[in-house]
Design a protein around this motif. Structure first.
Motif, PDB file in Angstrom:
ATOM      1  N   UNK A   1       0.925   4.400  -2.521  1.00  0.00           N
ATOM      2  CA  UNK A   1       0.801   5.801  -2.092  1.00  0.00           C
ATOM      3  C   UNK A   1       1.917   6.623  -2.728  1.00  0.00           C
ATOM      4  N   UNK A   2       3.108   6.053  -2.752  1.00  0.00           N
ATOM      5  CA  UNK A   2       4.224   6.771  -3.349  1.00  0.00           C
ATOM      6  C   UNK A   2       3.981   7.003  -4.842  1.00  0.00           C
ATOM      7  N   UNK A   3       3.570   5.943  -5.535  1.00  0.00           N
ATOM      8  CA  UNK A   3       3.422   6.011  -6.990  1.00  0.00           C
ATOM      9  C   UNK A   3       2.197   6.821  -7.418  1.00  0.00           C
ATOM     10  N   UNK A   4       1.065   6.603  -6.716  1.00  0.00           N
ATOM     11  CA  UNK A   4      -0.196   7.197  -7.184  1.00  0.00           C
ATOM     12  C   UNK A   4      -0.468   8.572  -6.578  1.00  0.00           C
TER      13      UNK A   4
ATOM     14  N   UNK B   1      -8.478   1.478  -2.873  1.00  0.00           N
ATOM     15  CA  UNK B   1      -7.106   1.958  -2.755  1.00  0.00           C
ATOM     16  C   UNK B   1      -7.027   3.268  -1.991  1.00  0.00           C
ATOM     17  N   UNK B   2      -5.802   3.845  -1.913  1.00  0.00           N
ATOM     18  CA  UNK B   2      -5.614   5.062  -1.120  1.00  0.00           C
ATOM     19  C   UNK B   2      -6.174   6.286  -1.848  1.00  0.00           C
TER      20      UNK B   2
ATOM     21  N   UNK C   1       0.843  -1.207   0.000  1.00  0.00           N
ATOM     22  CA  UNK C   1       0.000   0.000   0.000  1.00  0.00           C
ATOM     23  C   UNK C   1       0.875   1.253   0.000  1.00  0.00           C
ATOM     24  N   UNK C   2       1.972   1.214   0.769  1.00  0.00           N
ATOM     25  CA  UNK C   2       2.856   2.382   0.834  1.00  0.00           C
ATOM     26  C   UNK C   2       3.469   2.658  -0.540  1.00  0.00           C
TER      27      UNK C   2
ATOM     28  N   UNK D   1      -4.679  10.402   4.321  1.00  0.00           N
ATOM     29  CA  UNK D   1      -5.298   9.459   3.390  1.00  0.00           C
ATOM     30  C   UNK D   1      -6.514   8.770   3.962  1.00  0.00           C
ATOM     31  N   UNK D   2      -7.392   8.337   3.058  1.00  0.00           N
ATOM     32  CA  UNK D   2      -8.425   7.374   3.405  1.00  0.00           C
ATOM     33  C   UNK D   2      -8.051   6.115   2.625  1.00  0.00           C
TER      34      UNK D   2
END
Ligand code: AMP
Ligand code: GLY
Length: 432
Positions: free
Chosen positions: A245-248, A278-279, A241-242, A272-273
Motif C-alpha cells: 500500500x505504501x509503495x503502490x 492486491x490493494x 500488504x501494508x 482501500x479494497x
C-alpha cells in the motif's frame, strides 16, 4: 504549546484525547467541540465554516498549532487562510484537499500516476452517462463528484438501478451541486480497509491499518452511514500488504500531488479494497477517518504532536510505519432512526461513573442541557475497548456499551467479527 482542534465529532474527541496526553502540550481548545471534548479541552463556540473567526481566535489565543478534523473547512481553504496569517495548521491546502473534494480529480490523479483503482469514466451529461452504463457490466458504482457527507456513492446491482442513480444524482440533484458531474466505476470485489498516513508532502508516517463498518445493520446490511464502528489493526492488511500500500498507493499519490503543484501536507486517508490481485483505492480522503481514528489512536504509543507539527511545517521528524501496541475496537452508539431522521435531546445515562483504563468513551453527538448529558446527533458515542487480543477488545467495548443507556440507542452487535473470523482462518491454515 497551545493547540486548537477544529470539529465536533468522535474523531475530534479522539484527536483531543491523544493531543492532550502529549508532554509538549499545555492547553487544548476545540471549536466547537461537544460535551465529552469539554472535559479535556476548552470548547469555543465557533463553527468550522467560520474561517475568519477561527483565524482571529488562533491569533488572539497564540495558538501554536491548529488541527483540522472534517473535510469541509479543508476543501473551503482553511489551511490557506491560516497560513496567509503565518499560523501553523495541520491539513492540506484547498488545492490539495481536492483529492477528496472531487472524485473526478482523484481518479485522474490515480490514472496519471498508475495507482491501482477501479476502471472509470466521468460525465457531466446524464444522457451520455446513461448510454455508458447500459454498455457496462453490473454491479456498477455511480458516484457524485463532489462532497456528499460520505453518502454520494451508490452501488447498483442492475442497469435499472444505475439509470435511476444517474437520474437522482444528476437530474434531481439529491446531493446538490456535488452531482454536477458523476464518476461511474467498476465494482471491486474484496474486503475494505482504511490506511491513514501523516505526510509533509514528501515523507510519511503510516498508521496501523483499520477497518470501518459503513452499513447500518449487522452483516453489512442496509444503507451506508458515516461509520458504525471500527477496529485496529486490521488483519486483512498484514505487514507485507501494508508495504505494498505504501509503495503502490501512498508514495505515488504524494509524489503525484507534488508534481501537480498541489503538495499534500496533512493526513492522507486511503480507503482501500483488498482484492485478489492486491490493494486498490476506493477513495482518498483529505483527513483522519471517523470512526477509524477512535480505534487507531489508542493503539499507538507515539506522541502524535511532533508528527502533526512536523507535517504542518513541511518537515516530518521521522518516517516509517507505526505499530499497534494493543487491539482496539470502537462501537458506535447511534440515535434510533439514523442514518434517516432521528430525534435529539435524549438523556444519556451511565457515563457519570469512571470506566476502567481499557475503555475510552469518545463523544460524537452529545451536548449538555441544564446540566444533563443529552444526544445531539446521529452518531452519539464511540465506545472503544482495548485488549491484548481482538476478542478481549470486543468484549470490553460491548461490556461498556451495556452500561450506557439512552432512549432509542442503536448499535451494531458485530463490530470486529470480520477480523476474528479472518484470524481464526489464518490460525487454522497455520496448523494445517
Ligand atoms: P465512497 O463514497 O467512495 O467511500 O464509497 C462508499 C462505499 O461504497 C465504500 O465504502 C464501498 O463499500 C462502496 N464502494 C464504492 N466504490 C466501490 C467500488 N468501485 N467497488 C465496490 N464497492 C465500492
Ligand atoms: N469512516 C469513513 C470516513 O471517515 O470517511
Amino acid at each position: 504549546m497551545n493547540v486548537l482542534v477544529i470539529g465536533n465529532g468522535g474523531r475530534e474527541h479522539a484527536l483531543v484525547w491523544k493531543i492532550a496526553r502529549s508532554p509538549k502540550v499545555d492547553k487544548v481548545y476545540c471549536a466547537p467541540g461537544n460535551a465529552g471534548i469539554a472535559e479535556v479541552a476548552e470548547c469555543v463556540d465557533l463553527p468550522p465554516s467560520d474561517l475568519e473567526g477561527l483565524v482571529r481566535f488562533a491569533y488572539r489565543k497564540k495558538i501554536d498549532l491548529t488541527v483540522v478534523g472534517p473535510e469541509a473547512p479543508l476543501v473551503a481553504g482553511i489551511v490557506d487562510a491560516f497560513e496567509a496569517q503565518g499560523l501553523a495548521i495541520f491539513g492540506p491546502s484547498r488545492k490539495a484537499a481536492e483529492i477528496e473534494g472531487s472524485k473526478a480529480f482523484a481518479k485522474h490523479l490515480m490514472q496519471r500516476y498508475k495507482i491501482p483503482t477501479a476502471r472509470y469514466a466521468v460525465f457531466t451529461d446524464p444522457g451520455e452517462a446513461s448510454e455508458y452504463v447500459k454498455r457496462e457490466p453490473v454491479p456498477i458504482v455511480v458516484k457524485a463528484d463532489g462532497l456528499a457527507a460520505g453518502k454520494g456513492s451508490i452501488v447498483c446491482r442492475t442497469h435499472e438501478e444505475a439509470l435511476q442513480a444517474i437520474q437522482q444524482i444528476m437530474v434531481e440533484r439529491i446531493f446538490g451541486r456535488a452531482g454536477e458531474r458523476v464518476v461511474i466505476e467498476e465494482f471491486m470485489v474484496g474486503e475494505e480497509a482504511s490506511i491513514l498516513a501523516i505526510t509533509d508532502g514528501e515523507r510519511m508516517v503510516v498508521m496501523p491499518p483499520s477497518q470501518d463498518h459503513k452499513p447500518i445493520y449487522d452483516g453489512d446490511q442496509g444503507p451506508n452511514t458515516g461509520g458504525m464502528g471500527a477496529y485496529c489493526p486490521a488483519p486483512v492488511v498484514d505487514a507485507e500488504m501494508l508495504e505494498r500500500v505504501r509503495r503502490e498507493i501512498l508514495e505515488p499519490a504524494i509524489r503525484g500531488m507534488a508534481l501537480e503543484g498541489r503538495s499534500y501536507r496533512g493526513c492522507l486517508y486511503a480507503g482501500l479494497m483488498i482484492t485478489e490481485v492486491g490493494p486498490k483505492v476506493v477513495e482518498f480522503n483529505c483527513r483522519f477517518g471517523d470512526p477509524e481514528t477512535q480505534a487507531v489512536l489508542p493503539t499507538i504509543d507515539e506522541d502524535l504532536v511532533p508528527l502533526l507539527e512536523g507535517a504542518a511545517a513541511g518537515k516530518l521528524p521521522q518516517e516509517g510505519i507505526l505499530e499497534s501496541r494493543r487491539w482496539a475496537v470502537c462501537v458506535v452508539m447511534a440515535s434510533g432512526g439514523y442514518p434517516g431522521p432521528y430525534e435529539k435531546g435524549k438523556v444519556i445515562q451511565g457515563l457519570d461513573r469512571p470506566f476502567p483504563e481499557d475503555v475510552i468513551i469518545f463523544h460524537a453527538g452529545t451536548s449538555r442541557e441544564k446540566g444533563q448529558l443529552v444526544t445531539s446527533g446521529g452518531r452519539v458515542l464511540g465506545v472503544t475497548g482495548l485488549g491484548a487480543t481482538i476478542s478481549e477488545a470486543i468484549e470490553r467495548a460491548y461490556w461498556a456499551v451495556g452500561k450506557i443507556v439512552f432512549d432509542g440507542a442503536y448499535y451494531r452487535k458485530d463490530i470486529g467479527q470480520k477480523a476474528l473470523r479472518r484470524l481464526r482462518v489464518m490460525a487454522g491454515a497455520g496448523r494445517a
